[in-house]
Design a protein around this motif. Structure first.
Motif, PDB file in Angstrom:
ATOM      1  N   VAL A  10      24.807 -57.523  -9.490  1.00 25.27           N
ATOM      2  CA  VAL A  10      25.514 -58.104  -8.335  1.00 25.27           C
ATOM      3  C   VAL A  10      24.686 -57.875  -7.073  1.00 25.27           C
ATOM      4  CG1 VAL A  10      27.604 -57.970  -6.912  1.00 25.27           C
ATOM      5  CG2 VAL A  10      27.798 -57.856  -9.395  1.00 25.27           C
ATOM      6  N   LEU A  11      24.137 -56.660  -6.932  1.00 23.27           N
ATOM      7  CA  LEU A  11      23.313 -56.344  -5.753  1.00 23.27           C
ATOM      8  C   LEU A  11      22.078 -57.248  -5.692  1.00 23.27           C
ATOM      9  CD1 LEU A  11      22.522 -54.525  -3.324  1.00 23.27           C
ATOM     10  CD2 LEU A  11      21.370 -53.031  -4.948  1.00 23.27           C
ATOM     11  N   ARG A  16      19.218 -61.650  -3.168  1.00 25.04           N
ATOM     12  CA  ARG A  16      18.497 -62.926  -3.299  1.00 25.04           C
ATOM     13  C   ARG A  16      19.148 -63.996  -2.412  1.00 25.04           C
ATOM     14  NH1 ARG A  16      17.582 -64.547  -9.342  1.00 25.04           N
ATOM     15  NH2 ARG A  16      15.872 -63.084  -9.270  1.00 25.04           N
ATOM     16  N   THR A  17      20.478 -64.106  -2.472  1.00 22.53           N
ATOM     17  CA  THR A  17      21.155 -65.132  -1.655  1.00 22.53           C
ATOM     18  C   THR A  17      21.058 -64.770  -0.167  1.00 22.53           C
ATOM     19  OG1 THR A  17      23.253 -64.021  -2.091  1.00 22.53           O
ATOM     20  CG2 THR A  17      22.796 -65.952  -3.406  1.00 22.53           C
ATOM     21  N   PRO A  90      33.102 -57.481 -13.910  1.00 22.76           N
ATOM     22  CA  PRO A  90      34.181 -56.511 -13.704  1.00 22.76           C
ATOM     23  C   PRO A  90      34.306 -56.129 -12.231  1.00 22.76           C
ATOM     24  CG  PRO A  90      32.394 -55.575 -15.053  1.00 22.76           C
ATOM     25  CD  PRO A  90      31.972 -56.946 -14.653  1.00 22.76           C
ATOM     26  N   GLY A  91      35.539 -55.876 -11.779  1.00 25.44           N
ATOM     27  CA  GLY A  91      35.798 -55.581 -10.366  1.00 25.44           C
ATOM     28  C   GLY A  91      34.984 -54.415  -9.836  1.00 25.44           C
ATOM     29  N   SER A  92      34.898 -53.329 -10.606  1.00 25.21           N
ATOM     30  CA  SER A  92      34.194 -52.143 -10.111  1.00 25.21           C
ATOM     31  C   SER A  92      32.707 -52.451  -9.863  1.00 25.21           C
ATOM     32  CB  SER A  92      34.339 -50.988 -11.102  1.00 25.21           C
ATOM     33  OG  SER A  92      33.955 -51.419 -12.386  1.00 25.21           O
ATOM     34  N   ALA A  93      32.115 -53.277 -10.718  1.00 29.89           N
ATOM     35  CA  ALA A  93      30.706 -53.638 -10.543  1.00 29.89           C
ATOM     36  C   ALA A  93      30.529 -54.486  -9.288  1.00 29.89           C
ATOM     37  CB  ALA A  93      30.202 -54.409 -11.762  1.00 29.89           C
ATOM     38  N   VAL A  94      31.505 -55.372  -9.031  1.00 31.82           N
ATOM     39  CA  VAL A  94      31.429 -56.218  -7.835  1.00 31.82           C
ATOM     40  C   VAL A  94      31.530 -55.333  -6.586  1.00 31.82           C
ATOM     41  CG1 VAL A  94      32.564 -58.061  -6.532  1.00 31.82           C
ATOM     42  CG2 VAL A  94      32.352 -58.234  -9.009  1.00 31.82           C
ATOM     43  N   LEU A 100      26.627 -51.503  -2.040  1.00 33.09           N
ATOM     44  CA  LEU A 100      25.197 -51.188  -1.912  1.00 33.09           C
ATOM     45  C   LEU A 100      24.487 -52.193  -1.000  1.00 33.09           C
ATOM     46  CD1 LEU A 100      24.416 -50.120  -5.589  1.00 33.09           C
ATOM     47  CD2 LEU A 100      24.496 -48.640  -3.582  1.00 33.09           C
ATOM     48  N   LEU A 101      24.878 -53.473  -1.083  1.00 32.99           N
ATOM     49  CA  LEU A 101      24.288 -54.476  -0.193  1.00 32.99           C
ATOM     50  C   LEU A 101      24.636 -54.154   1.261  1.00 32.99           C
ATOM     51  CD1 LEU A 101      22.840 -57.338   0.094  1.00 32.99           C
ATOM     52  CD2 LEU A 101      25.147 -58.192   0.410  1.00 32.99           C
ATOM     53  N   ASN A 102      25.930 -53.860   1.516  1.00 31.48           N
ATOM     54  CA  ASN A 102      26.353 -53.540   2.884  1.00 31.48           C
ATOM     55  C   ASN A 102      25.651 -52.284   3.391  1.00 31.48           C
ATOM     56  OD1 ASN A 102      27.974 -55.732   3.201  1.00 31.48           O
ATOM     57  ND2 ASN A 102      29.876 -54.712   2.639  1.00 31.48           N
ATOM     58  N   LEU A 103      25.455 -51.306   2.500  1.00 27.21           N
ATOM     59  CA  LEU A 103      24.766 -50.072   2.885  1.00 27.21           C
ATOM     60  C   LEU A 103      23.314 -50.374   3.265  1.00 27.21           C
ATOM     61  CD1 LEU A 103      25.201 -47.046   3.134  1.00 27.21           C
ATOM     62  CD2 LEU A 103      24.510 -46.790   0.760  1.00 27.21           C
TER      63      LEU A 103
END
Lengths: 222, 197
Positions: A10-11, A16-17, A90-94, A100-103
């Motif tokens: 997900v990260l 990439r996007t 899965p929700g937890s992975a999202v 991590l992206l926001n961090l």
């Protein structure tokens, strides 16, 4: 360790996007540059106390985060990709991937804000270790709760306004601890005398990440 | 996948879309939902996939009411679903496929059949509406789903593309497929029909 692999995917997708669209990063950088420049020009030659400098630093970080961090979920909702993601991941992975992206975005913002402060509102002599620790832990705290709140407000129709209104009271303990740690660092206080603030930031981030991982599946699937 | 609709009612505000709906769909059934605009075809499709909770009644998927479990085995193409504009066709499919713990190569296995093999490196956002819909069909097949829900209203396929619907329905004989459509030529595609409204 499937959840870690899924969160990493997900990260990577979000990075990439983000690199191709630069929506969140652009918002964060623009807000930081405009606000620090405006404050610098309006204050002119006035010397700022360390308390005011610390407060200004965190005000800029908070509002830049409010302007940019919600994009991770709001963009998914607005474009309609959230359903495809909900059917696959899965929700937890999202949550972890978006956290991590926001961090990462906040760390980039931290570096930019420090550079801008040094140029426009010089920080003087300070305890750099404490300053960076306070900023780093504060960013983890900011990212942990704002990611969860962004997921909640993305489901509503008044996303922009609601995000800041909901985030402010939830983030207040972290903001107060972050401001106190930064002020002590600007006063060149030894690290040992700021352990209370740092412990509060670590506890806050730990609690928020745990709560988010426990609740996120419900937020995500409904 | 077997689906049981038990006394289903769906209301939006004061408007009742459908009520007292009872139906059992056996595994491998091809069901075509028909009816005029606003009769609730798309709504029922989402209820059957666990994407919407009915106002009243229960949906059982193989004796379970767990919606998150059915979503893991669901392929869905509808107007409210889209893929990432900034990623290519292949990147989109590989990203979503990565959660399935299946061989990476199988992510793009249907591209040729769907007429997308020469567009795999095109950004999804740059595709025409019809090619986007074909990519969404490839997405829906990624999980080798036990239940495939197709909302014809959103497909926007050209005459050549419409030939893909029978192909999709016949791809896996044990797969339950539900198609919501207004096109009379597609009414015959189902082993069973359900008319709403």
């Amino acid at each position: 360790m499937n959840w870690a692999k899924h969160a990493w995917r997900v990260l990577l997708k979000d990075m990439r996007t983000e690199l191709r669209g630069r929506t969140a990063l652009g918002t964060l950088i623009l807000f930081a540059v405009v606000s620090i420049t405006a404050v610098s020009y309006s204050l002119g030659g006035f010397g700022l106390t360390t308390a005011v400098q610390a407060a200004l630093l965190w005000i800029v970080l908070f509002f830049a985060a409010m302007a940019g961090l919600a994009r991770s979920f709001v963009a998914e909702r607005e474009t309609g990709t959230d359903l495809a993601l909900r059917l696959s991941a899965p929700g937890s992975a999202v949550y972890l991937g978006k956290f991590l992206l926001n961090l990462l975005l906040l760390f980039i913002l931290d570096i930019l804000v420090i550079i801008l402060f040094q140029i426009l509102l010089p920080l003087g002599t300070l305890n750099w270790t404490l300053f960076m620790l306070g900023l780093g832990l504060g960013s983890v705290a900011l990212a942990s709760s704002s990611t969860l709140i962004a997921a909640i407000v993305a489901q509503t129709n008044i996303r922009g306004a609601l995000f800041t209104v909901l985030a402010f009271p939830v983030l207040l303990p972290a903001l107060i601890a972050g401001i106190a740690a930064s002020r002590k660092a600007l006063d060149s206080t030894p690290l040992a005398e700021a352990t209370g603030e740092l412990q509060l930031l670590v506890s806050y981030a730990g609690i928020m990440i745990t709560v988010a991982l426990m609740l996120f599946d419900y937020v995500w699937e409904e | 996948m077997k689906i049981e609709l038990r006394d289903i009612e769906m209301r939006f505000g004061a408007r009742t879309v459908f009520s007292n709906l009872n139906r059992t769909v056996e595994p491998g059934t091809h069901l075509v939902l028909t009816g005029p605009n606003g009769s609730g075809k798309s709504t029922l499709l989402k209820v059957m996939g666990g994407l919407l909770t009915p106002t009243r009644g229960e949906v059982h998927w193989e004796a379970s009411t767990n919606r998150s479990e059915v979503r893991k085995r669901l392929g869905y193409v509808g107007p409210d679903l889209t893929l990432y504009d900034d990623l290519t066709v292949a990147e989109n499919l590989e990203f979503f496929h990565a959660f399935e713990d299946a061989p990476a190569a199988s992510a793009t296995q249907h591209l040729e059949a769907l007429g997308l093999h020469d567009r795999r490196d095109s950004r999804y956002g740059s595709l025409s509406t019809g090619l986007k819909q074909r990519t969404k069909l490839a997405f829906a097949l990624l999980k080798n789903p036990a239940l495939l829900l197709l909302d014809e209203r959103s497909l926007g396929l050209d005459p050549q593309g419409r030939k893909l619907i029978p192909w999709l329905m016949a791809l896996e004989p044990n797969r339950t497929v539900v198609l919501a459509t207004n096109d009379p030529s597609e009414f015959e595609l189902g082993k069973e029909n359900l008319e709403l409204g």
